[in-house]
Design a protein around this motif. Structure first.
Motif, short mmCIF file in Angstrom:
data_model
loop_
_atom_site.label_atom_id
_atom_site.label_comp_id
_atom_site.label_asym_id
_atom_site.label_seq_id
_atom_site.Cartn_x
_atom_site.Cartn_y
_atom_site.Cartn_z
N TYR A 325 0.83 -1.21 0.00
CA TYR A 325 0.00 0.00 0.00
C TYR A 325 0.86 1.26 0.00
N SER A 326 2.01 1.19 0.64
CA SER A 326 2.89 2.36 0.66
C SER A 326 3.32 2.76 -0.74
N ALA A 327 3.50 1.77 -1.61
CA ALA A 327 3.86 2.07 -3.00
C ALA A 327 2.75 2.84 -3.69
N HIS A 328 1.49 2.49 -3.38
CA HIS A 328 0.36 3.23 -3.95
C HIS A 328 0.39 4.68 -3.49
N PHE A 329 0.52 4.88 -2.18
CA PHE A 329 0.47 6.23 -1.63
C PHE A 329 1.63 7.08 -2.12
N CYS A 330 2.83 6.50 -2.10
CA CYS A 330 4.01 7.27 -2.51
C CYS A 330 3.99 7.57 -4.01
N GLY A 331 3.51 6.61 -4.80
CA GLY A 331 3.35 6.88 -6.23
C GLY A 331 2.36 7.99 -6.48
N ALA A 332 1.27 8.00 -5.71
CA ALA A 332 0.26 9.05 -5.86
C ALA A 332 0.82 10.43 -5.48
N ILE A 333 1.56 10.49 -4.38
CA ILE A 333 2.16 11.77 -3.97
C ILE A 333 3.13 12.26 -5.03
N CYS A 334 3.94 11.36 -5.55
CA CYS A 334 4.88 11.72 -6.62
C CYS A 334 4.14 12.23 -7.84
N GLY A 335 3.07 11.53 -8.24
CA GLY A 335 2.31 11.96 -9.41
C GLY A 335 1.63 13.29 -9.20
N LEU A 336 1.13 13.55 -7.98
CA LEU A 336 0.48 14.81 -7.69
C LEU A 336 1.46 15.98 -7.84
N LEU A 337 2.68 15.80 -7.33
CA LEU A 337 3.68 16.86 -7.41
C LEU A 337 4.23 16.98 -8.83
N LEU A 338 4.59 15.85 -9.44
CA LEU A 338 5.18 15.90 -10.78
C LEU A 338 4.15 16.25 -11.85
N GLY A 339 2.86 16.01 -11.57
CA GLY A 339 1.84 16.43 -12.52
C GLY A 339 1.86 17.93 -12.73
N VAL A 340 2.13 18.66 -11.65
CA VAL A 340 2.25 20.12 -11.76
C VAL A 340 3.56 20.51 -12.45
N VAL A 341 4.63 19.77 -12.14
CA VAL A 341 5.96 20.13 -12.65
C VAL A 341 6.14 19.74 -14.11
N CYS A 342 5.75 18.53 -14.47
CA CYS A 342 6.11 17.97 -15.78
C CYS A 342 5.03 18.14 -16.85
N LEU A 343 3.78 18.00 -16.49
CA LEU A 343 2.74 18.04 -17.52
C LEU A 343 2.54 19.45 -18.03
N LYS A 344 2.12 19.52 -19.27
CA LYS A 344 1.97 20.80 -19.96
C LYS A 344 0.83 21.60 -19.34
N ASN A 345 1.11 22.88 -19.09
CA ASN A 345 0.07 23.78 -18.59
C ASN A 345 -0.51 24.55 -19.77
N LEU A 346 -1.75 24.23 -20.16
CA LEU A 346 -2.34 24.81 -21.36
C LEU A 346 -2.78 26.25 -21.17
N ASN A 347 -2.95 26.66 -19.92
CA ASN A 347 -3.41 28.02 -19.65
C ASN A 347 -2.66 28.55 -18.44
N LYS A 348 -1.49 29.14 -18.65
CA LYS A 348 -0.59 29.51 -17.56
C LYS A 348 -1.08 30.77 -16.84
N LEU A 349 -1.07 30.70 -15.52
CA LEU A 349 -1.41 31.83 -14.68
C LEU A 349 -0.21 32.13 -13.78
N ALA A 350 -0.14 33.38 -13.31
CA ALA A 350 1.04 33.83 -12.54
C ALA A 350 1.21 33.00 -11.27
N TRP A 351 0.12 32.75 -10.54
CA TRP A 351 0.23 32.04 -9.27
C TRP A 351 0.65 30.59 -9.46
N GLU A 352 0.39 30.03 -10.64
CA GLU A 352 0.76 28.64 -10.89
C GLU A 352 2.27 28.46 -10.96
#
Length: 385
Positions: A325-352
């Motif tokens: 289960y720890s692999a599930h949780f840690c993978g999810a945390i990693c995806g949540l953070l890297l989703g912001v960092v790596c995935l393309k932001n189609l509509n960029k805002l200053a606060w983002e």
């Protein structure tokens, strides 16, 4: 009828820079485009006049929208894209179309309606992860010229490799995929806490699964969600999120459950789900069925957490399921953070941009902590290598 293209007249220039050029008229415009534009004018003037109820040279956008919605035949463009095109064609934002704005609308609609079947299929797939308000821009800027080069191939190749490994074990081990307990402890691919120095296991364990059900669930989720993500964000961005989610799952397990063996791609799958969740939260107002998606995510994670707590603290039987289960949780945390960092932001805002830096720093700190823990903590099981 006066032409609605006055720039064509402006391009006619009197040149008088010398005796040889005196009195000459230079015409500097594309005659083919001019003929095409005039034909467009004539073709649509009657329709425009029919909808100009007040005969003031304007068509109210609300009337046109209502008329389109009442039309019997289906349009080739989804309703939300059609409404966005109606807004974009209103250049002066007064709620009315003059004739040149009406023709601009026709051109916008025509450019979208003539997507071939291949690109329409891609559009439908991409809408799973593209917020509603950003779909017209995405279709116009990227999808219309998409040639499937590079194709959304990463997760297809990963899934094929996982399936191939499963078939290999099914035909070469005594009990096949029905009992992987011996294989998990002796094979070179699973994550083995007694062989932590074999660093490739942090990643290779994703290729081995504990049974057909485990494999099929992971394959379905990563293909159904992963291919739309690759269409929008490109294969290499999704690949980074997926692979680092797998590694994060193993590192996190080594910290929280140092005696647990790991198989399966659930760390990467949860990273994809969480990356999509990050995009959904940022674009909450524009995302279709946002509450349904959020409820699905809460149920998924809540059930995982509930089962984990039950088996960890309340269940004393000998048939505890061996699930990381720890692999599930840690993978999810990693995806949540890297989703912001790596995935393309189609509509960029200053606060983002601030959120981007926060997520990047947190990701680095968590990985550094887990790596240092693996290097210096002395409570791990006895190593066999």
């Amino acid at each position: 009828m006066a032409s609605i293209y006055p720039k064509l007249q402006e391009s006619m220039e009197y040149v008088g820079r010398g005796p040889s050029n005196a009195g000459k008229l230079e015409i500097n415009f594309d005659q083919y485009k001019y003929r095409k534009d005039v034909e467009l004018e004539h073709r649509w003037m009657g329709v425009f006049q029919e909808m100009d109820y007040d005969k003031d040279g304007k068509v109210r956008i609300r009337d046109l929208r209502d008329r389109l919605r009442r039309a019997d035949r289906k349009l080739a463009i989804p309703e939300h894209i059609r409404d966005d095109l109606l807004r974009r064609a209103d250049m002066n934002k007064d709620g009315y179309y003059e004739f040149h704005e009406f023709l601009h609308l026709i051109e916008l609609v025509d450019s979208h309606a003539h997507l071939d079947k291949f690109h329409k299929a891609l559009a439908l797939a991409s809408y799973v992860v593209v917020p509603e308000s950003e779909r017209p821009q995405y279709v116009e800027s990227e999808l219309k010229h998409y040639t499937c080069c590079p194709p959304p191939i990463f997760l297809i190749l990963v899934s094929a490799a996982e399936l191939a490994i499963a078939l290999y074990y099914h035909f070469t081990t005594p009990k096949g995929m029905s009992d992987m307990s011996v294989t998990i402890r002796k094979d070179y691919l699973p994550y083995n806490p007694n062989r932590r120095k074999e660093a490739w296991r942090l990643l290779s364990y994703m290729l081995v699964h504990a049974g057909w059900y485990h494999l099929i669930v992971n394959l379905v989720v990563q293909v159904v969600l992963g291919i739309p993500l690759e269409l929008v964000h490109k294969y290499w961005r999704v690949g980074i999120v997926y692979l680092l989610g797998v590694i994060a799952g193993a590192l996190g397990t080594s910290v929280t459950d140092p005696n647990v063996f790991l198989v399966g791609a659930s760390g990467g799958v949860y990273a994809l789900l969480a990356a999509h969740l990050a995009s959904m939260i940022i674009n909450w107002k524009e995302m279709e069925y946002a509450w349904i998606r959020l409820i699905f995510w809460i149920v998924l994670m809540g059930s995982d957490i509930g089962v984990f707590i039950y088996y960890r603290h309340f269940y004393d039987g000998k048939d505890k399921p061996m699930i990381g289960y720890s692999a599930h949780f840690c993978g999810a945390i990693c995806g949540l953070l890297l989703g912001v960092v790596c995935l393309k932001n189609l509509n960029k805002l200053a606060w983002e941009r601030v959120i981007w830096w926060i997520c990047l720093v947190l990701t680095i700190l968590l990985f550094v902590f887990a790596i240092l823990w693996n290097i210096f903590w002395t409570g791990f099981p006895v190593q066999h290598v």
